[in-house]
Every structure is written in C-alpha cells, then in structure tokens.
Design an enzyme around this catalytic site. Structure first.
Site, short mmCIF file in Angstrom:
data_model
loop_
_atom_site.label_atom_id
_atom_site.label_comp_id
_atom_site.label_asym_id
_atom_site.label_seq_id
_atom_site.Cartn_x
_atom_site.Cartn_y
_atom_site.Cartn_z
NE ARG A 61 5.18 -1.45 7.84
CZ ARG A 61 4.69 -0.27 7.46
NH1 ARG A 61 4.53 0.69 8.34
NH2 ARG A 61 4.36 -0.04 6.22
CD GLU A 79 0.30 -9.20 3.43
OE1 GLU A 79 -0.04 -8.74 4.54
OE2 GLU A 79 1.29 -8.80 2.79
CD GLU A 89 -0.84 -2.35 8.64
OE1 GLU A 89 -0.12 -3.32 8.85
OE2 GLU A 89 -0.64 -1.56 7.71
#
Ligand SMILES: Cc1cc2nc3c(=O)[nH]c(=O)nc-3n(C[C@H](O)[C@H](O)[C@H](O)COP(=O)(O)OP(=O)(O)OC[C@H]3O[C@@H](n4cnc5c(N)ncnc54)[C@H](O)[C@@H]3O)c2cc1C
Ligand code: FES
Length: 1139
Positions: free
Chosen positions: A727, A664, A1083
């Site tokens: 998160r 990423e 995910e």
C-alpha cells in the site's frame, strides 16, 4: 459517596442534560471515554452551574478521547456556557446558532441545578474524629486524625510511608512493584490543611490539594497589588499546565515537594522565589509561596511534548530583584527542573550578575554562563540533550524580554487564544421522505447508552461464578534463548491455579496471519514483550503478583532495535514505477535527494485488549467474548491452537472501545492464550491488558525510513508485512502524475514487538514522503509549494474540486500574505501555511477479503434483527447499516436492531478494516433486504395498502423463510479524496507550536450520515496530527519500550486541536461504486494532518531565513513527528549555536 455516570441519568428513566448533549452533538463514537468526559462536565456543573467557556475547556485537561477529535464534545458542552463568555475570536458558538444542521441545541433539555441529587448528609465527612485503620493482605493503611498521632505513628514505625493524594506512591506500587507494608495518611489533619495569609506571603499546610492552592492563589492575584503577586502568578502558570483536575484535586503540595522529582514543576518556582519550608518532627509543616516586593519580577516556564497534562522536559522559576528605582540587579535566581537528578539553581551564573544592568550585555553573559554551567552528558537520562540545554537559554531570553517589557522597555509578542469549529455538509435531496434516514445526521445509535454507562464492553460482562484471571508473562529481553522458567514463587501467591506455556498447547503452537508466530515463545524470544506463558489465578491482583513471581533466565543474543541498521535485511519488496528514470534525470534542471524518517505510532484505543473464554464442556465447544476487529481469525486461531474444528468456537463481539487497526490481528495474541487457559482449567477465564502491557506487547504503526532522489525515488524501509509496504508503494505518488518514477521497498525485521495495521496501513507514511520531496522540489525551484502541487497536476475526478474549494474557503492566498507580514514583524514566533491533497485507494489488497455477509431476521411483530460481518468500534457502522436497511426495507429505523457480531450468525467475515466495512457490509445488507422484499412481494401485491407488520405476518402464515443470508457483495475499487489547509504558529525559542486553523474539504460521495462522516474526518485528522507532530515511541538501546502509558506517550488532547477547525463535505459527488453512492471515510482523511507538519516546516523555513548569520542550507531535514525538540533544533539561532 461516589457518584458514577450511572448515577446521574439513564436511558431507562431520563438522561441527564450532560449525557443528552454529548450524545446528540455526536461527541461519543466508541464511547469508551464518554463516561469520564460526562463526569468531568457534570462535576464542573455541580461546582459551577454557570461556567465560562474557558472553565469548560479546562475541565477536560485530564480526559482523553482517541476517536472524536474532540470538536463535537466541546461544541455540545459549550451550550452550557454563559453566552457572554464566548470570545469574539471564537466562531464556534455563532456557528451553532446559525447552522444547527448536525444538531439543534434548542432541542436540548435545560439544565436545572435544583434537580440534582443532594450529597447524602450522613456521608458528609468534616474532620474524622478518630484514627481509621484498614488491614489488607499485605498492607496496613492508617488514617491519622491529629498531628500528634501522626508524629507518634512515624516515631513508632519510621519506615511507614506517608501518602496524601497517592498520585506518586500509587504509581510506584503499581508500575515499579514497590510494596509499603505500612501507609500513614495525613490528608485529614487540620494543621496540614491550614492556609494562613501573612505579610510575607501565604502559608499552606502540606496536605493542601493543588486545586485548593490554585483557587486561593487566584483569589489573591485578584485582590492584591500586581507587584505582590508575581510569584503567585508563577505558581499558577505551572499549575495551569500541571496534570488534570482529577489529579490536582487530590495531589498535595507537600507530596510534590517531598517527591523531589527532578522535573517537579513547583520546586524550581519555590526555590527561585525563596519560599520558606518548615519541616517538623513535632510540629507543623508548611510551604509558603512568598508575596513579592516592588522591583521584583518573577516568571515560570515549562516545555513538554504536549501543553496540557504532560511532564516537563525542562521547567523553571526565574526571579530578579532590582535595586530600588533602577534596572540594576540586586538578586537573580534561575532554578531549573529537568537538568539534573534534582531541582538546581544556576548559582555560578546568577551570582556574577549582581549590580549589572538589565540589558543586552547581561543577556549575553547569562546565556554564556548557563551554556557552561548547565551541562548534560550525551547519555543523560531523558535524552534530548541539545534541546534541553537550548531551552535553558531560551527560557531566560523569554524572561529577559518579559522583564524588559515590564520595565517599559520592550515588546513581547502576543499570544492568541480560543477554540472554534465550523462544518459544512450536503443536505439530503429535496423531497426525500421524512422516514428515509439515509444522508441524515443521525446520532450514533448507542451514544445515549454510552453516555449513561449502560453500553456493555467486553470487560463489563459480569464475572462468572467460577471465573479465573489470566496475566501474561512476557520476555524482558529483545533477543535471547530461554534457559529456565521457575514458577515456584508464583505458586506461593494465594489463589494460584496454574502456569501455562507452549507445553500445554494441545493443537498447534504456530499461529499468526502468515503462520510464522507462536502462541507462546518456546526456547527463544525475539522481542521484549514476547509472550512466554501466563499465570492463572482467582483474582486479577493475585495474577499480577504471580506473574511477577515467575523467574525466567536468558542467554542473550544480538538484537536489532532500529530499522536504520537493517537496510540490508533479507526482505525486499519489488519496485513499482513507470517511465524512464535515466532520461528523466538527464533532462532535469535540478536533482533533489535526501532522507526522512517517520516514527511509529501506538494505537492507544481507550479500551485495551480483552478476552473472556468460556468452555462449554461438550465436544471442545468454547464461547469467546473478545474486543476484536476480526472474529474470523480469532475463531480460526483458537481452533487451530486447541486442535478442534472452527465450528466448536463461537466468537462474539458486542462493541469495541476503539480499534484503529490495532485489533485487526493482534487481539488474537490475548484471545488464544486465554482460550488455552480456559481449556486447561475447564473454567471461564478473563484477561484485560493493563495499558502498559498493551503498549508493550501489541505493536503499532510501522516506522518508515525513506531515501529519495527526485525524480528517482529510492528505497523505503518498514518493519512489517508485505501488504503494508504494498500500500505504501501504491501511494508513493500521493495525487501526482509523475512521468518517471520508481519505488522499491525493503521490509526490516527488528527485535521489537511486531507492528500491525493502523488507520491508513502504510499509506500516510508514503504520502508524507511524497509531499516531503514535493516541498523540497518547490524550495529548490523557488516556487510556491501550492503551485508545484496545483490542480493541473492533480489527476482524478473530484480532487480538483476539493482543491479549489479548499483554496477558496481557507482564503489561502490572502492568508499567505498576512503570514508573510506576521513573519516580517515577529522575530521569535513564526507562522506557516500549507495546503495538501490526499488520494486514498479503497479496497483490501488481498482480493478475497473484499466480501462480506449479512443475516436478517424478520420477526412476526415486524421487528428486524440485523447482523452483518462488521464490528462496531465507534465508527458508526451499525448506525449506517441500520440506515441502509431502513431505506431498503422502507421501514423506520426504530424497527431494526443490531445486537452483536458473531461467528455463528455471519461466518468467515473479513476484518472490520481498510475503510471498506460500510461498502462491503452495506452492499450485503442491501442485497439481503432485496431478497426479503422479493419474498414479500406477492403479499404486498395482495394487500397493497397493508402495513409492514401485516405483510410479515402473512408471509409467516405462508410458511416462507424470513431469514436471509448472503455471502457475497462487490469488491469496490475507487479512491477517496480530500484537501486540507493548515496554519500553525511556532515558538522559535521553545519549539512549541499552536494549530491555528485547519480547513478540510473531503469527498465522501453522497454521505450516508454526515454527522458520522464528519466525526470520522475530524477523528482521523486528529489521529494524524498525533502521528505527525506529537506521538513518539522511545526505546532503550536494549529494545525495551519506555513509553508505556499516557504519562510518557502523548496522544492529542482537547487543547491540541486547531483553534479554528472547519470540515466541509464536497457536495454533488455521488460515487457509483458503493452503497447509496457513498464513499469510504475511515482512513482517507488521516493523511490530511500532514498539512500541519508541512505548515510547521514552512514556519521553520521562515525562522531560518531570518538568521542569515547561521549560514543555513535552504533544505533542512525534519523527521516526523515534528516535536518541540525537532522544531527548536531546526530553528538554528544564537542560542542553539551556544550549546
Ligand atoms: C497524571 C499525573 C500528572 C502529573 N503531572 C505533574 C506535573 O505536571 N508536574 C509535577 O510537578 N508533578 C506532576 N505529577 C506528580 C504528582 O502529582 C505530584 O508530585 C503531587 O503533588 C504528589 O502529591 P501526592 O499527595 O499525590 O503525593 P503522594 O503520592 O501521596 O506522596 C508523594 C511523596 O510525598 C511524601 N509526602 C506526602 N505528604 C507528605 C507530608 N505531609 N510530609 C512529608 N512527606 C510527605 C510521601 O511520603 C511520598 O514520598 C503528576 C502525577 C500524575 C499521576
Ligand atoms: S469516543 Fe472517545 S475514545 Fe472512543
């Protein structure tokens, strides 16, 4: 002759049945592992056209896949098995025949062995008649044809290295930079390949490959009386878990002995059995595994992190010979690997046992003796000191029980075998048109090309004529000032072109998502693996040599290696919470507090980072082919470094061989360096990292240390960025409604390679912590775990349905009783069960990232070229996008094609990450299709019975644009839910565990493609299984990563998946917030593998409860991953207390 995957079939002519079956059974996702797996199966079928299920499973011991979770591969290939070899325990085969909804085996081409190409007779090598000699740049390789010739060569050149399989020496040359100028290969010498059966045993020539040894010993075991083959069985037991078939087919018996590795699996067996070794300087060299005699018993044991293809922590051979007709010991030999710098025999202990009887007294005396004799210093290489010492006792105890049983006096607990899998999925609604592919289990559209080797990955792009190779030069210190860089030795390497460093950067040397990193370290390095510069040469081999020739001196600075010491670090993420903690605590009956550590994880995508940069020669233009999840950042970082506008930099991605978050942002550390080399030299430059470089440089999942106090949740610590911690905090309650809760996060900066996104992005770590303290609450309150987390306390919509379905389909309550019974009846094996929910938030945390674009070209022949902002990395994104476009445009999928993702078709795209790519790109594709349809509307009205091709042609004639671009799409905010129930069995003596069964119920909305979604659920689950039970990163105290490849870092293999594995997609749960009522799936299922972690904890709890003497606390700490070492150490018993 070498046959590669391209040689057995092709999409242009005809696929081979092996290629067809892996493709149609959805066994290829990113496809990077697929050719290897195809060739393992093909090889098996060439040798054994009618294999058993066991032979098929064993064929893949040397293959790894990081995407699929292995189930679909095994399921597809089991269709080659002899039907009557399916074990009755195995539900897989029956399921395929009963419910062929993901694929239909009846559609498969039959295998016809007579159609296989024959091996070219002219290439058949029997025994080479003459010496062969190959002269390289630095090495001479001589293949001796006779023993005399070999001995002469050795006499003339004593330092010449003998090499047979090269599985040991090859590693020394590649990774330890050893150079052997003369190599002599005795692999073809007849005497060294001889096998002789004699009265005392079988003698093997030293060059015999281990696979032949295995075959011959199996035949002997089948033929000879059992008492004669005890040792043979010991050798076979070791060879069963020894490397993969590829290695065993070339690695030699002599090579294993002479390497004298402290963890050789064969040497302890040979030593304990009293095998004879003949060493010659003018004769032959033989090893002879001895056949047994009456009254003699032999066993071999090995414990590794992973069962298949892993090196031992401790390995051993054990032999006892009794006085004829008695249970009185005449001879006892206990030989161990992994307990010293060589194979050792516990002589002091064993010599004392002569004339003793095989009873409890002997057991205790041997254990006490071993505990004293087999000592390891606290800093012994390989660590795990207590575990290894305990294993030496546990192995003997197993041997003791086995012999007792053979003497007819005991009972050894049995072992279950087999691999099975089931799945359930929702069907498409009745009446859905045949042509509408949404909701159908369409195979990944590139899978046939992936299976035939035609699929092109970055490094498959043919070399440019004037292309150069780049190799990074990285820091060997964790934190230091660079005092000098000397490239004089590198400059002497043939083909050397230049060395690049921060001095050469024309634009900005500052880079990174937060602009706080450097392209090349300047003055100071902050981790081992920090990129300092790069050498550019004509070939990759020269680049490797030149990089080794760059000498850097440092002045070392203090370094922080573990997050445990950085709790007072500077970065702190504010708290998230609600309710009144003081009130909560004052009203609580119990307060539970503790600490748990969750280790990091390496992405281990099969394709390592790769970039090719091609300068275009005009106005700073450059084209880059990159294996990345992020075209936009690749483009902008290169432009920034070169000091040119982004419009000069074109980034193209065809497909990537797995990413999982690792590409990423970290792909840019390679692509930016390669771009600079291309800029400086004006020539195309390529770099594909070796696995060890990739693991060293590019970071992985963030480790977490959690401190909790229930109902007050304390601080988390992670080495990484705000968004990961954010998160994590947002998932700290997993699915539970907790009235009083506060979570604070602390980011810890260490001197290790920067970590990065990894499937789940902090969520799985936080949810593990939540479940950890939930399990402690259950234990403290004496409540069953599933009652504490029962549906009434679960918020949100479909979660309760998932929970109820999973409870029912897994037969949770009935199995709980069976497990309790099993645990009552078995002393050294315990089973554990756990059911766990997950709730994963879908969307990028940074709002502007929740957008995407799509570009659709409709050509006048009616064909459609679709481009969108997402990268295909195995998750089936392109397949799903074509399904979306096909439904939206109402045309067959055969008319739609996706060629690649690039910055000049869809600009400014978000990374393909956070599970949202189908949502974002799907919506963009849908909207682009609607615009095209609107433009076609008048022409359709004029000719309602016309075809797509006719409307398109008339539209062109009407000179309207057939190209549509949109840069919008809605950000979606919803949750994906799932529940998993897992059962495991632990071996309390060794810490080994088996995943017996997993049932998953997952809500993926109305699935766009159930085959792809089930593949994602299984793949994520198996990656989570690695995270929570297997994968461990080890660093030296100086911050250097020890685990830099598959030999030391173990990801799940074929044998790691649950023996029964059932995945159901929740029915009738459309999601209004995403494309065609689907849900994100990449995910969310990963965390469900924590059900295995907690099932292990449950089993350990049962083991500890059995040992009241050891006075253990009810709550015990089990850090993640739950490796054999941690499991064994937690199962406290008389052996652990002895060491
Ligand atoms: C992926 C992988 C997995 C492995 N797993 C295991 C495992 O599970 N257990 C285990 O014990 N090992 C394991 N090994 C180690 C290795 O495979 C074995 O030690 C193997 O038997 C070495 O044989 P070779 O022919 O390849 O040796 P080579 O690399 O060719 O040679 C090794 C050494 O032996 C010497 N030698 C070779 N032949 C002779 C001879 N005829 N006379 C005198 N000296 C000789 C060489 O000079 C050299 O020093 C593994 C290796 C790999 C790469
Ligand atoms: S499909 Fe096996 S590694 Fe990707």
């Amino acid at each position: 002759a070498v046959t590669t995957v391209e040689g057995i079939g092709s999409t242009k002519s005809r696929l081979h049945p092996v290629q067809e079956r892996i493709s149609k059974s959805h066994g290829s996702q990113c496809g990077f592992c697929t050719p290897g797996i195809v060739m393992s199966m093909y090889t098996l079928l060439r040798n054994q056209p009618d294999p058993t299920v066991e032979e098929i499973e064993n064929a893949f011991q040397g293959n790894l896949c990081r995407c699929t979770g292995y189930r679909p591969i095994l399921q597809g290939f089991r269709t080659f098995a002899r039907v009557n070899t399916v074990s009755p325990n195995c539900s897989l085969f029956q399921q395929v025949t009963l419910s062929p909804s993901l694929f239909n085996p009846e559609e498969f081409m039959p295998l016809d062995p007579t159609q296989e190409p024959i091996f070219p007779p002219e290439l058949l090598v029997d025994v080479p008649q003459k010496q062969l000699r190959f002269e390289g740049e630095r090495v001479t390789w001589i293949q001796a044809s006779t023993l005399t010739e070999l001995l002469d060569l050795k006499a003339q050149c004593p330092e010449a290295k003998l090499v047979v399989g090269n599985t040991e020496i090859g590693i020394e040359m590649k990774f330890k930079n050893k150079l052997f100028p003369m190599i002599v290969c005795p692999a073809w010498i007849p005497e060294l390949n001889a096998v002789e059966h004699g009265p005392e045993g079988i003698s093997f020539g030293a060059s015999c490959p281990l696979s032949s040894v295995e075959k011959i010993l199996h035949e002997a075991v089948d033929k000879l009386p059992a008492y004669k083959t005890e040792v043979f069985k010991g050798v076979l037991e070791q060879l069963r878990w020894f490397a993969g078939i590829q290695v065993k087919s070339v690695a030699s018996l002599g090579g294993n002995i002479i390497t004298a590795s402290p963890i050789s699996d064969l040497n302890p067996v040979f030593m304990a059995s009293g095998a004879k070794l003949t060493i010659v300087s003018a004769g032959e060299s033989y090893i002879m595994p001895k056949s047994g005699q009456r009254g003699e018993y032999f066993s071999a044991f090995k414990q590794a992190s992973r069962r298949e293809d892993d090196i031992a922590k401790v390995t051993c051979g054990m032999r006892v010979l009794f006085q004829p007709g008695t249970a009185q010991v005449k001879e006892l030999a206990l030989c161990y690997g992994g307990m010293a710098d060589r194979t050792i025999s516990a002589l002091k202990t064993t010599q004392k046992q002569t004339a003793n009887s095989w009873n409890e007294g002997l057991l205790q005396a041997v254990c006490a003796g071993l505990a004293e004799e087999l000592h390891l210093s606290p800093d012994a290489p390989g660590g795990m000191v207590d575990f290894r010492r305990t294993l030496t006792l546990s192995f003997f105890f197993k041997f003791y029980l086995t012999v007792l049983q053979k003497l007819g006096k005991g009972n050894v607990e049995n072992v279950s075998v087999g691999v099975g899998a089931k799945y359930r999925l929702s069907e498409v609604p009745e009446g859905q048109s045949e042509e509408d592919m949404v909701g159908r289990p369409l195979p990944h559209l590139a899978s046939a090309m992936q299976a035939s080797g035609e699929a092109v990955y970055c490094d498959d792009i043919p070399r440019y004529e004037n292309e150069l190779s780049l190799r990074l030069v990285t820091s060997t210190k964790a934190h230091a000032k660079i005092t000098s860089i000397d490239i004089s030795e590198a400059q002497t390497v043939p083909g050397f072109v230049c060395f690049i460093s921060a001095e050469d950067v024309p634009g900005s040397n500052k880079t990174g998502i937060l602009n706080d990193e450097t392209v090349f370290a300047k003055d100071e390095v902050t981790c081992v693996g920090h990129i300092i510069g790069a050498v550019v040469t004509d070939t990759p081999e020269h680049a490797q040599r030149a990089a080794q020739g760059v000498k850097i001196t440092y002045e070392e600075l203090p370094a922080i290696i573990t997050i445990k010491v950085t709790e007072k670090g500077p970065h702190r993420k504010g708290g998230i919470g609600k309710g009144d903690l003081t009130k909560g605590f004052s009203e609580a009956d119990n307060v539970v507090s503790g600490e748990v550590h969750i280790g990091g994880q390496e992405h281990f995508y099969l394709e390592t980072h790769c970039t090719i940069a091609v300068p275009k020669g005009e106005q700073g233009e450059m084209e880059l082919f990159v294996s990345t999840q992020n075209t936009m950042k690749t483009q902008s970082f290169v432009a920034n470094m070169l000091g040119v506008p982004a419009n000069r930099i074109l980034v193209r991605v065809k497909r990537i061989g797995g990413g999982f978050g690792g590409k990423e942002t970290r792909s840019t550390v390679v692509s930016t360096a390669v771009a600079l080399a291309a800029y400086k030299t004006g020539r195309p430059v390529r770099c594909m990292l070796d696995r060890d470089e990739d693991m060293l440089i590019t970071g992985g999942r963030h480790p977490f240390l959690a401190k909790y106090k229930v109902l007050d949740v304390g601080s988390y610590a992670g080495d990484g960025r705000d968004s990961i911690m954010e998160r994590a905090l947002l998932h700290m309650d997993n699915c539970y409604k907790i009235p009083n809760i506060l979570g604070t996060g602390r980011l810890c900066k260490t001197n290790l390679s920067s970590n990065t996104a990894f499937r789940g992005f902090g969520g799985p770590q936080a949810m593990l912590i939540a479940e950890y303290w939930m399990s402690e609450v259950a234990l403290t309150c004496g409540l069953p775990a599933e009652e504490v987390s029962q549906p009434g306390k679960l918020e949100a919509f479909t979660l309760s349905r998932c929970w109820d379905e999973c409870l029912a389909s897994s037969q949770y309550h009935a199995r709980r009783s069976e497990i309790d019974k099993f645990n009552e009846e078995n002393c050294w094996k315990k089973r554990g069960l756990c059911i766990i929910p997950t709730k994963f938030g879908i969307s990028f945390g940074i709002p502007f990232l929740n957008q995407s674009g799509a570009l659709i070209h409709v050509y006048t022949d009616g064909s459609v070229l679709l481009t969108h902002g997402g990268m295909e990395m195995g998750q089936g994104l392109h397949t799903k996008m074509i399904q979306v476009a096909s439904r939206a445009l109402k045309i067959p999928i055969s008319k739609i094609y996706i060629s690649e993702t690039s910055t000049n078709t869809v600009p400014n795209t978000s990374p393909t990450a956070a599970s949202v790519s189908t949502d974002l790109n799907g919506q963009a594709v849908y909207e682009a299709c609607q615009t095209i349809l609107k433009r076609l509307e008048p022409f359709k009205k004029k000719n309602p019975s016309g075809t797509w091709e006719e409307w398109v042609k008339t539209l062109k004639a009407g000179s309207l644009s057939l190209l549509f671009e949109t840069n919008s799409g809605n950000p979606f905010h919803y949750f994906s839910y799932g529940v998993a129930c897992s059962e495991v069995e632990i071996d309390c003596l060794t810490g080994d565990h088996k995943n017996l069964r997993t049932d998953i119920v997952m809500d993926v909305g109305s699935s766009l493609n159930p085959a792809i979604d089930i593949g994602q659920v299984e793949g994520a689950f198996v990656q989570g299984l690695g995270l929570f039970t297997l994968e461990e990163l080890h660093y030296s105290p100086e911050g250097s990563l020890h685990t830099r490849g598959p030999s030391t870092y173990k990801i799940p293999a074929f044998g790691s998946i649950p023996i029964e594995f059932s995945v159901s997609l929740l029915r009738d749960c459309p999601n209004k917030k995403a494309i065609y009522a689907s849900k994100a799936v990449g995910e969310p299922p990963l965390f469900l593998a924590a059900s295995i972690f907690f099932a292990i904890k449950d089993a350990i709890h049962a083991a500890r409860a059995k040992n009241p003497d050891c006075k253990m606390e009810k709550l015990f700490r089990l850090d993640s991953p739950a490796t054999p070492e941690k499991i064994r150490n937690a199962c406290v018993d008389q052996f652990t207390t002895l060491v």
